[in-house]
Design an enzyme around this catalytic site. Structure first.
Site, PDB file in Angstrom:
ATOM      1  N   GLU A   1      25.169  23.968 -29.299  1.00 40.91           N
ATOM      2  CA  GLU A   1      26.248  24.338 -30.314  1.00 40.91           C
ATOM      3  C   GLU A   1      26.769  25.620 -29.189  1.00 40.91           C
ATOM      4  OE1 GLU A   1      23.931  25.724 -33.558  1.00 40.91           O
ATOM      5  OE2 GLU A   1      24.114  23.571 -34.539  1.00 40.91           O
ATOM      6  N   PRO A   2      27.467  25.509 -28.244  1.00 39.21           N
ATOM      7  CA  PRO A   2      28.027  26.616 -27.442  1.00 39.21           C
ATOM      8  C   PRO A   2      29.389  27.267 -28.221  1.00 39.21           C
ATOM      9  CG  PRO A   2      28.887  24.516 -26.557  1.00 39.21           C
ATOM     10  CD  PRO A   2      27.720  24.158 -27.500  1.00 39.21           C
TER      11      PRO A   2
ATOM     12  N   CYS B   1      37.637  57.107 -35.214  1.00 36.61           N
ATOM     13  CA  CYS B   1      36.750  58.420 -35.818  1.00 36.61           C
ATOM     14  C   CYS B   1      35.368  58.124 -35.582  1.00 36.61           C
ATOM     15  CB  CYS B   1      37.217  58.975 -36.869  1.00 36.61           C
ATOM     16  SG  CYS B   1      39.040  59.266 -36.839  1.00 36.61           S
ATOM     17  N   GLU B   2      34.797  57.952 -34.411  1.00 38.23           N
ATOM     18  CA  GLU B   2      33.473  57.677 -33.971  1.00 38.23           C
ATOM     19  C   GLU B   2      33.191  58.076 -32.744  1.00 38.23           C
ATOM     20  OE1 GLU B   2      31.207  56.594 -36.246  1.00 38.23           O
ATOM     21  OE2 GLU B   2      32.188  56.235 -37.881  1.00 38.23           O
TER      22      GLU B   2
ATOM     23  N   ARG C   1      30.376  31.225 -27.519  1.00 43.48           N
ATOM     24  CA  ARG C   1      30.782  32.230 -26.417  1.00 43.48           C
ATOM     25  C   ARG C   1      30.889  31.761 -25.012  1.00 43.48           C
ATOM     26  NH1 ARG C   1      28.342  37.371 -26.596  1.00 43.48           N
ATOM     27  NH2 ARG C   1      26.685  36.284 -27.922  1.00 43.48           N
TER      28      ARG C   1
ATOM     29  N   TYR D   1      33.850  36.844 -30.242  1.00 46.15           N
ATOM     30  CA  TYR D   1      33.145  37.961 -31.009  1.00 46.15           C
ATOM     31  C   TYR D   1      34.158  39.211 -30.766  1.00 46.15           C
ATOM     32  CZ  TYR D   1      29.145  34.817 -31.174  1.00 46.15           C
ATOM     33  OH  TYR D   1      28.345  33.530 -31.619  1.00 46.15           O
TER      34      TYR D   1
ATOM     35  N   TYR E   1      25.749  46.485 -29.393  1.00 46.15           N
ATOM     36  CA  TYR E   1      24.585  46.064 -28.531  1.00 46.15           C
ATOM     37  C   TYR E   1      24.845  46.812 -27.134  1.00 46.15           C
ATOM     38  CZ  TYR E   1      25.702  42.140 -31.589  1.00 46.15           C
ATOM     39  OH  TYR E   1      25.978  41.451 -32.806  1.00 46.15           O
TER      40      TYR E   1
ATOM     41  N   ARG F   1      31.307  45.274 -30.274  1.00 49.11           N
ATOM     42  CA  ARG F   1      30.303  44.864 -29.471  1.00 49.11           C
ATOM     43  C   ARG F   1      29.624  45.986 -28.943  1.00 49.11           C
ATOM     44  NH1 ARG F   1      30.161  41.223 -26.043  1.00 49.11           N
ATOM     45  NH2 ARG F   1      28.456  40.328 -26.634  1.00 49.11           N
TER      46      ARG F   1
END
Length: 475
Positions: A332-333, A402-403, A335, A432, A375, A371
């Site tokens: 199941e590829p 605003c982070e 990415r 993603y 991560y 991401r």
């Protein structure tokens, strides 16, 4: 806006188009000899992580699929995702060549739209979905439901009803509580084919948050504590469920083959125990995906051809040792097909020098790519459309949200004269990004533009303020 509706069909998709000669999913066609030299500070391998169609143009522009990135930014605005259709198809064919007599399912969670479903169906792949939304979009596009697998650790009643109504080929059971609920929903005159998701106790993946093969996370049924064996017994006791095999997914961004070989050995051992205890031989084994790609030049990527060769050899050897017939394999590829086919375009809004740090702020950020914040993923932004003779310097590319953690790329090298209005392009942005995009700060999600053979077309339009306001119906 105009768009083309893809035809609905339930016919078997056309056979894959004739494949290019190179089997390597990471192969890059060399740039033409007339291409301009790289800018200062750029190495010869920088384009290795870009789509194979990428060609340098004058003024440090790039073309993908025969279309200049500056032209795409002017035509569709920024931020914008660009997806190389031929790169997607090429990677699909690489998997089919590497895994003959194998069910290759594209993992829709990486990125899905109607065109993407259409492309992978045409290339002969199946589809792995995780919700009624993904499932409905695919089937209404014309994707054959019998070539769809439904996943999910907590499938809702709506997910299961949609899967049964539309006739998906397989449902992956992820918990014992799901067994009776699914069996009760299956019509009395039919049976639903299912797989059991097994946790083999193998740690693999690029980050702790994307490792799913160990017992300390939410997915699957443990091989170690007997949960998987118990679930198998319960499924076999349900006349409306047909157990056809085992499923396993170790995690994401795996670049080594060894964890997959370990999984094969442990799952074949479970297949042997099922035969001993229940007198049945399960005919299917799904090893999931998680195949890693390079986000930076020089990073490792999983060798798809090597994986296929070694997995098939290990499966044959393990089954021979256990006296079992070799089950039909599935992978199941996600990415590995969509990721390197995508590029995201941003405009620089401001450049701020604070002490020893230079912050280059762009018109996107964590709402279109969470991401890095989730991560710590690193990317390689590139200035395009303006040739600079100024040496590069280390900067931090940040978003507009605003982070403090809204950082797209840390410690990357851009020309020292980078300025507002410049265009930045970030490769390996096909997976993603849009699928995990949010509405933070009510900034609309970017469009998706497909390029191929010198043409560009809109696949998913930009989310407008009107779209956002239409959902807000209370006062």
């Amino acid at each position: 806006m105009t768009h083309t509706t893809l035809p609905r069909t339930t016919e078997t998709p056309r056979p894959p188009r004739s494949a290019p000669p190179a089997p390597d999913a990471t192969a890059l066609r060399p740039a033409p000899s007339t291409a301009p030299p790289p800018s200062p500070g750029r190495g010869p391998d920088e384009l290795a992580i870009w789509p194979a169609s990428t060609v340098p143009l004058p003024e440090d522009d790039l073309s993908i699929g025969g279309v200049a990135l500056t032209e795409l930014a002017d035509r569709f605005g920024t931020p914008a995702y660009v997806l190389d259709e031929d790169e997607v198809r090429r990677r699909c064919r690489t998997y089919l060549r590497a895994f003959p007599d194998t069910d290759v399912y594209y993992a829709a969670k990486a990125f899905l739209c109607r065109a993407m479903a259409h492309w992978v169906a045409e290339e002969g792949l199946g589809l792995d979905v995780c919700s009624a939304g993904e499932l409905e979009l695919a089937v209404t596009t014309g994707f054959p439901p019998e070539r769809i697998v439904l996943h999910g650790n907590a499938k809702s009643p709506a997910d299961l009803r949609a899967a049964l109504r539309l006739g998906v080929g397989r449902i992956v059971i992820d918990s014992t509580s799901e067994i009776a609920r699914l069996a009760a929903a299956v019509p009395a005159d039919s049976r639903q084919k299912v797989l059991i998701r097994v946790v083999p106790g193998i740690a693999a993946g690029g980050h702790a948050k994307i490792r799913t093969g160990t017992d300390d996370q939410k997915f699957g049924l443990s091989l170690t504590d007997g949960s998987a064996q118990h679930a198998i017994t319960r499924v076999l006791g349900q006349p409306r469920l047909e157990l056809v095999g085992l499923h396993c997914h170790l995690g994401s961004q795996i670049t080594a083959v060894k964890p997959y070989l370990s999984a094969v050995r442990r799952l074949v051992g479970l297949l042997a125990r099922v035969r001993e205890q229940h007198g049945i031989t399960l005919p299917e084994l799904d090893l999931g995906g998680g195949h890693g790609v390079a986000y930076l030049p020089g990073e490792p990527a999983l060798d798809v051809v090597g994986l296929a060769t070694k997995v098939r050899a290990e499966l044959a050897g393990s089954c021979a040792a256990a006296g079992l017939p070799v089950p039909r394999l599935a992978v199941e590829p996600g990415r590995a097909i969509a990721g390197p086919a995508g590029v995201v375009l941003y405009r620089v809004l401001s450049v701020k020098r604070t002490g020893s740090h230079t912050f280059v702020a762009v018109d996107g950020g964590m709402s279109d790519n969470p991401r890095p914040a989730l991560y710590g993923v690193r990317y390689a932004p590139r200035l395009v459309g303006r040739r600079s003779a100024v040496p590069t310097e280390a900067v931090t590319v940040v978003g507009r949200h605003c982070e403090a953690g809204d950082i797209l790329a840390s410690d990357v090298h851009l020309p020292g004269d980078v300025r507002p209005g410049d265009l930045l392009a970030v490769p390996v942005a096909g997976a993603y990004h849009l699928s995990m995009a949010s509405g933070y700060n009510l900034v609309g999600r970017p469009p998706v533009v497909a390029v191929t053979s010198g043409h560009a077309r809109l696949l998913v339009r930009r989310e407008s303020l009107a779209d956002i306001q239409e959902r807000d119906i209370g006062l």
